[in-house]
Motif scaffolding. Structure first.
Motif, PDB file in Angstrom:
ATOM      1  N   THR A  80      56.380  36.271  23.738  1.00  0.00           N
ATOM      2  CA  THR A  80      56.882  35.760  25.012  1.00  0.00           C
ATOM      3  C   THR A  80      55.854  34.939  25.785  1.00  0.00           C
ATOM      4  OG1 THR A  80      56.310  37.879  26.050  1.00  0.00           O
ATOM      5  CG2 THR A  80      58.566  37.614  25.254  1.00  0.00           C
ATOM      6  N   SER A  81      54.809  34.494  25.113  1.00  0.00           N
ATOM      7  CA  SER A  81      53.786  33.685  25.779  1.00  0.00           C
ATOM      8  C   SER A  81      53.192  32.674  24.816  1.00  0.00           C
ATOM      9  CB  SER A  81      52.664  34.572  26.321  1.00  0.00           C
ATOM     10  OG  SER A  81      51.590  33.794  26.809  1.00  0.00           O
ATOM     11  N   GLN A 105      59.135  33.412  16.539  1.00  0.00           N
ATOM     12  CA  GLN A 105      59.253  32.348  17.537  1.00  0.00           C
ATOM     13  C   GLN A 105      58.326  32.626  18.710  1.00  0.00           C
ATOM     14  OE1 GLN A 105      63.310  31.879  18.789  1.00  0.00           O
ATOM     15  NE2 GLN A 105      64.063  31.309  16.756  1.00  0.00           N
ATOM     16  N   VAL A 106      57.879  31.566  19.358  1.00  0.00           N
ATOM     17  CA  VAL A 106      57.053  31.657  20.560  1.00  0.00           C
ATOM     18  C   VAL A 106      57.798  30.957  21.692  1.00  0.00           C
ATOM     19  CG1 VAL A 106      54.848  31.093  21.625  1.00  0.00           C
ATOM     20  CG2 VAL A 106      54.933  31.691  19.192  1.00  0.00           C
ATOM     21  N   ILE A 107      57.915  31.633  22.836  1.00  0.00           N
ATOM     22  CA  ILE A 107      58.606  31.056  23.981  1.00  0.00           C
ATOM     23  C   ILE A 107      57.716  31.148  25.222  1.00  0.00           C
ATOM     24  CG2 ILE A 107      60.873  31.669  23.049  1.00  0.00           C
ATOM     25  CD1 ILE A 107      60.980  33.929  25.166  1.00  0.00           C
ATOM     26  N   ASP A 108      58.087  30.438  26.247  1.00  0.00           N
ATOM     27  CA  ASP A 108      57.445  30.552  27.551  1.00  0.00           C
ATOM     28  C   ASP A 108      58.228  31.571  28.359  1.00  0.00           C
ATOM     29  OD1 ASP A 108      56.363  30.342  30.046  1.00  0.00           O
ATOM     30  OD2 ASP A 108      56.920  28.249  30.382  1.00  0.00           O
ATOM     31  N   GLY A 109      57.732  32.793  28.404  1.00  0.00           N
ATOM     32  CA  GLY A 109      58.459  33.874  29.069  1.00  0.00           C
ATOM     33  C   GLY A 109      58.003  34.092  30.496  1.00  0.00           C
ATOM     34  N   SER A 110      57.913  33.035  31.256  1.00  0.00           N
ATOM     35  CA  SER A 110      57.385  33.132  32.613  1.00  0.00           C
ATOM     36  C   SER A 110      58.403  33.660  33.627  1.00  0.00           C
ATOM     37  CB  SER A 110      56.866  31.766  33.074  1.00  0.00           C
ATOM     38  OG  SER A 110      57.863  30.772  32.940  1.00  0.00           O
ATOM     39  N   SER A 111      59.621  33.921  33.194  1.00  0.00           N
ATOM     40  CA  SER A 111      60.626  34.500  34.088  1.00  0.00           C
ATOM     41  C   SER A 111      61.562  35.385  33.266  1.00  0.00           C
ATOM     42  CB  SER A 111      61.447  33.406  34.775  1.00  0.00           C
ATOM     43  OG  SER A 111      62.252  32.713  33.834  1.00  0.00           O
ATOM     44  N   GLU A 112      62.294  36.251  33.956  1.00  0.00           N
ATOM     45  CA  GLU A 112      63.270  37.094  33.264  1.00  0.00           C
ATOM     46  C   GLU A 112      64.292  36.244  32.527  1.00  0.00           C
ATOM     47  OE1 GLU A 112      64.929  39.509  36.344  1.00  0.00           O
ATOM     48  OE2 GLU A 112      63.426  41.098  36.108  1.00  0.00           O
ATOM     49  N   GLU A 113      64.732  35.182  33.196  1.00  0.00           N
ATOM     50  CA  GLU A 113      65.756  34.319  32.605  1.00  0.00           C
ATOM     51  C   GLU A 113      65.237  33.653  31.328  1.00  0.00           C
ATOM     52  OE1 GLU A 113      66.501  35.161  36.729  1.00  0.00           O
ATOM     53  OE2 GLU A 113      64.758  34.213  35.778  1.00  0.00           O
ATOM     54  N   ALA A 114      63.979  33.218  31.365  1.00  0.00           N
ATOM     55  CA  ALA A 114      63.408  32.551  30.197  1.00  0.00           C
ATOM     56  C   ALA A 114      63.264  33.508  29.025  1.00  0.00           C
ATOM     57  CB  ALA A 114      62.052  31.944  30.563  1.00  0.00           C
ATOM     58  N   ILE A 115      62.855  34.746  29.316  1.00  0.00           N
ATOM     59  CA  ILE A 115      62.707  35.727  28.236  1.00  0.00           C
ATOM     60  C   ILE A 115      64.062  36.025  27.607  1.00  0.00           C
ATOM     61  CG2 ILE A 115      62.050  38.095  27.666  1.00  0.00           C
ATOM     62  CD1 ILE A 115      59.955  37.929  29.896  1.00  0.00           C
ATOM     63  N   ASP A 150      64.564  41.330  17.483  1.00  0.00           N
ATOM     64  CA  ASP A 150      64.363  42.690  16.986  1.00  0.00           C
ATOM     65  C   ASP A 150      63.054  43.282  17.499  1.00  0.00           C
ATOM     66  OD1 ASP A 150      66.574  43.127  14.759  1.00  0.00           O
ATOM     67  OD2 ASP A 150      65.854  41.060  14.590  1.00  0.00           O
ATOM     68  N   ALA A 151      62.114  42.401  17.901  1.00  0.00           N
ATOM     69  CA  ALA A 151      60.827  42.861  18.409  1.00  0.00           C
ATOM     70  C   ALA A 151      60.235  41.793  19.316  1.00  0.00           C
ATOM     71  CB  ALA A 151      59.868  43.164  17.263  1.00  0.00           C
ATOM     72  N   LEU A 152      59.511  42.246  20.340  1.00  0.00           N
ATOM     73  CA  LEU A 152      58.788  41.353  21.230  1.00  0.00           C
ATOM     74  C   LEU A 152      57.290  41.591  21.083  1.00  0.00           C
ATOM     75  CD1 LEU A 152      60.659  41.535  24.682  1.00  0.00           C
ATOM     76  CD2 LEU A 152      61.113  40.013  22.749  1.00  0.00           C
ATOM     77  N   ILE A 153      56.535  40.525  21.167  1.00  0.00           N
ATOM     78  CA  ILE A 153      55.090  40.603  21.346  1.00  0.00           C
ATOM     79  C   ILE A 153      54.806  40.013  22.721  1.00  0.00           C
ATOM     80  CG2 ILE A 153      52.867  39.675  20.596  1.00  0.00           C
ATOM     81  CD1 ILE A 153      53.840  39.909  17.735  1.00  0.00           C
ATOM     82  N   VAL A 154      54.159  40.797  23.578  1.00  0.00           N
ATOM     83  CA  VAL A 154      54.005  40.454  24.989  1.00  0.00           C
ATOM     84  C   VAL A 154      52.522  40.269  25.307  1.00  0.00           C
ATOM     85  CG1 VAL A 154      54.363  41.295  27.334  1.00  0.00           C
ATOM     86  CG2 VAL A 154      56.080  41.750  25.572  1.00  0.00           C
ATOM     87  N   VAL A 155      52.215  39.233  26.074  1.00  0.00           N
ATOM     88  CA  VAL A 155      50.829  39.000  26.489  1.00  0.00           C
ATOM     89  C   VAL A 155      50.646  39.492  27.924  1.00  0.00           C
ATOM     90  CG1 VAL A 155      48.988  37.289  26.717  1.00  0.00           C
ATOM     91  CG2 VAL A 155      50.658  37.078  24.874  1.00  0.00           C
ATOM     92  N   VAL A 156      51.138  38.740  28.904  1.00  0.00           N
ATOM     93  CA  VAL A 156      51.002  39.158  30.310  1.00  0.00           C
ATOM     94  C   VAL A 156      52.354  39.198  31.024  1.00  0.00           C
ATOM     95  CG1 VAL A 156      48.655  38.272  30.517  1.00  0.00           C
ATOM     96  CG2 VAL A 156      50.583  36.767  31.047  1.00  0.00           C
ATOM     97  N   GLU A 157      53.432  38.972  30.310  1.00  0.00           N
ATOM     98  CA  GLU A 157      54.751  38.808  30.921  1.00  0.00           C
ATOM     99  C   GLU A 157      55.313  40.143  31.427  1.00  0.00           C
ATOM    100  OE1 GLU A 157      53.149  36.108  28.792  1.00  0.00           O
ATOM    101  OE2 GLU A 157      54.079  37.685  27.582  1.00  0.00           O
ATOM    102  N   GLU A 158      56.135  40.046  32.482  1.00  0.00           N
ATOM    103  CA  GLU A 158      56.799  41.212  33.050  1.00  0.00           C
ATOM    104  C   GLU A 158      58.049  41.518  32.228  1.00  0.00           C
ATOM    105  OE1 GLU A 158      56.839  44.173  36.077  1.00  0.00           O
ATOM    106  OE2 GLU A 158      55.423  42.501  35.925  1.00  0.00           O
ATOM    107  N   CYS A 199      49.891  42.672  23.583  1.00  0.00           N
ATOM    108  CA  CYS A 199      48.653  42.063  23.079  1.00  0.00           C
ATOM    109  C   CYS A 199      47.497  42.504  23.966  1.00  0.00           C
ATOM    110  CB  CYS A 199      48.763  40.531  23.113  1.00  0.00           C
ATOM    111  SG  CYS A 199      49.369  39.813  21.609  1.00  0.00           S
ATOM    112  N   GLY A 200      47.010  43.697  23.771  1.00  0.00           N
ATOM    113  CA  GLY A 200      45.910  44.185  24.580  1.00  0.00           C
ATOM    114  C   GLY A 200      46.087  45.653  24.896  1.00  0.00           C
TER     115      GLY A 200
END
Length: 324
Positions: free
Chosen positions: A6-7, A28-38, A46-54, A72-73
């Protein structure tokens, strides 16, 4: 299966994704800067990898078939654990890829503040010399280094601080004295930690019980001339109160790598405190730590997609017993 990061802050190579071999994964890699974008890019993941996204309850309720959210961290305060658990989604992290870097950064901030390196550097650049005879600079041998939180990072910090000559004390309700005896750490209660520490370094997660744990009252109980170091989470410290303690001279200085909001609001009072050394949430960084982080986050995600229990879960799913 579909895995979504998501980042775009971290780039994954084909080599980084080798753990998905044999799983028929579309990554896939997306810009998950908002709930709507995610949700627009990951509702069918089936799975998310999250960096700093809410990853809020709203997001989790919109994930139709997600089985894993992997951070991621180390910190996982941006993920709604209750919502994930209710929806049968494992949440896990990577706690051991960058703990050495974070520990070193905590010590580096300590020494930069106590040895007044930014001020000395600025003086040299502006006039070719600098005033080095400033009260408040002391050798480690006569100081006490307090560590709040004695997990993997805190113990590494304690080890390095002790090797520099500091007397090391620590506070962690989950740790017993025999657990840290070989590190030379004396366990104390929270009040004694505040009262005795010449350096207080924070190494606890951000929970409701630890939010603003270093507030105005806690800062007032610290020794005059002490140093505060935070490389954990910005929400642990009341930044306005800290700025006040620095400006009044109650604290000698502070080394801060994490903030309540990031990027930092230009109105943040710490930005105008000369006694504070500030870095941009960079404690985790080295080329080696990022390579290890990417490998381990993909391995953890793949493990769950194969139907195995995660290596480092931060929640517990019903009917899966005790894991981790």
């Amino acid at each position: 299966m579909k895995v979504v990061c998501t980042s775009k802050l971290i780039e994954f190579s084909d080599e980084d994704l080798r753990a998905y071999d044999g799983l028929d994964v579309e990554f896939q890699v997306i810009d998950g800067s908002s709930e709507e974008a995610i949700l627009a890019g990951a509702a069918d993941a089936d799975a998310l990898i999250v960096v700093v996204e809410e990853i809020s309850r709203t997001v989790i309720e919109g994930l139709g078939r997600c089985r894993a959210i992997t951070r991621c961290g180390i910190g996982f305060d941006t993920v709604d654990l209750d919502a994930a658990t209710e929806h049968g989604i494992w949440v896990s992290n990577v706690p051991d890829a960058n703990y050495r870097e974070v520990a070193v950064h905590a010590i580096a901030l300590t020494l930069a503040v106590q040895r007044r390196l930014p001020a000395l550097d600025a003086g040299m650049r502006s006039s070719g010399w600098a005033d080095w005879s400033v009260p408040g600079v002391h050798r480690p041998d006569v100081q006490t280094f307090g560590v709040y939180g004695l997990g993997r990072i805190g113990r590494r910090v304690a080890e390095i601080a002790g090797s520099l000559g500091y007397t090391v004390i620590g506070h962690d309700p989950a740790v017993r004295q025999p657990d840290v005896a070989q590190l030379g750490v004396e366990l104390v209660d929270g009040e004694e930690l505040l009262a005795r520490s010449d350096v207080l370094s924070l190494h606890v997660p951000l929970l409701e019980s630890t939010r603003n744990v270093i507030d105005g009252a806690a800062l007032a109980r610290m020794k005059k001339g002490a140093v505060l170091v935070n490389v954990s989470r910005g929400g642990l410290v009341d930044e306005v109160a800290l700025a006040g303690a620095l400006r009044s001279g109650h604290l000698f200085g502070a080394g801060i790598d994490v903030f309540e909001s990031e990027p930092v609001d230009p109105a943040n009072p710490l930005l105008t405190c000369e006694a504070a050394v500030l870095t941009p949430h960079a404690a985790h960084w080295s080329e080696e730590s990022v390579d290890e982080l990417k490998r381990k986050v993909v391995e953890e995600s793949a493990r769950i997609l194969r139907g195995e229990a995660p290596r480092t879960p931060v929640n517990r799913l019903p009917n899966h017993g005790s894991v981790g």
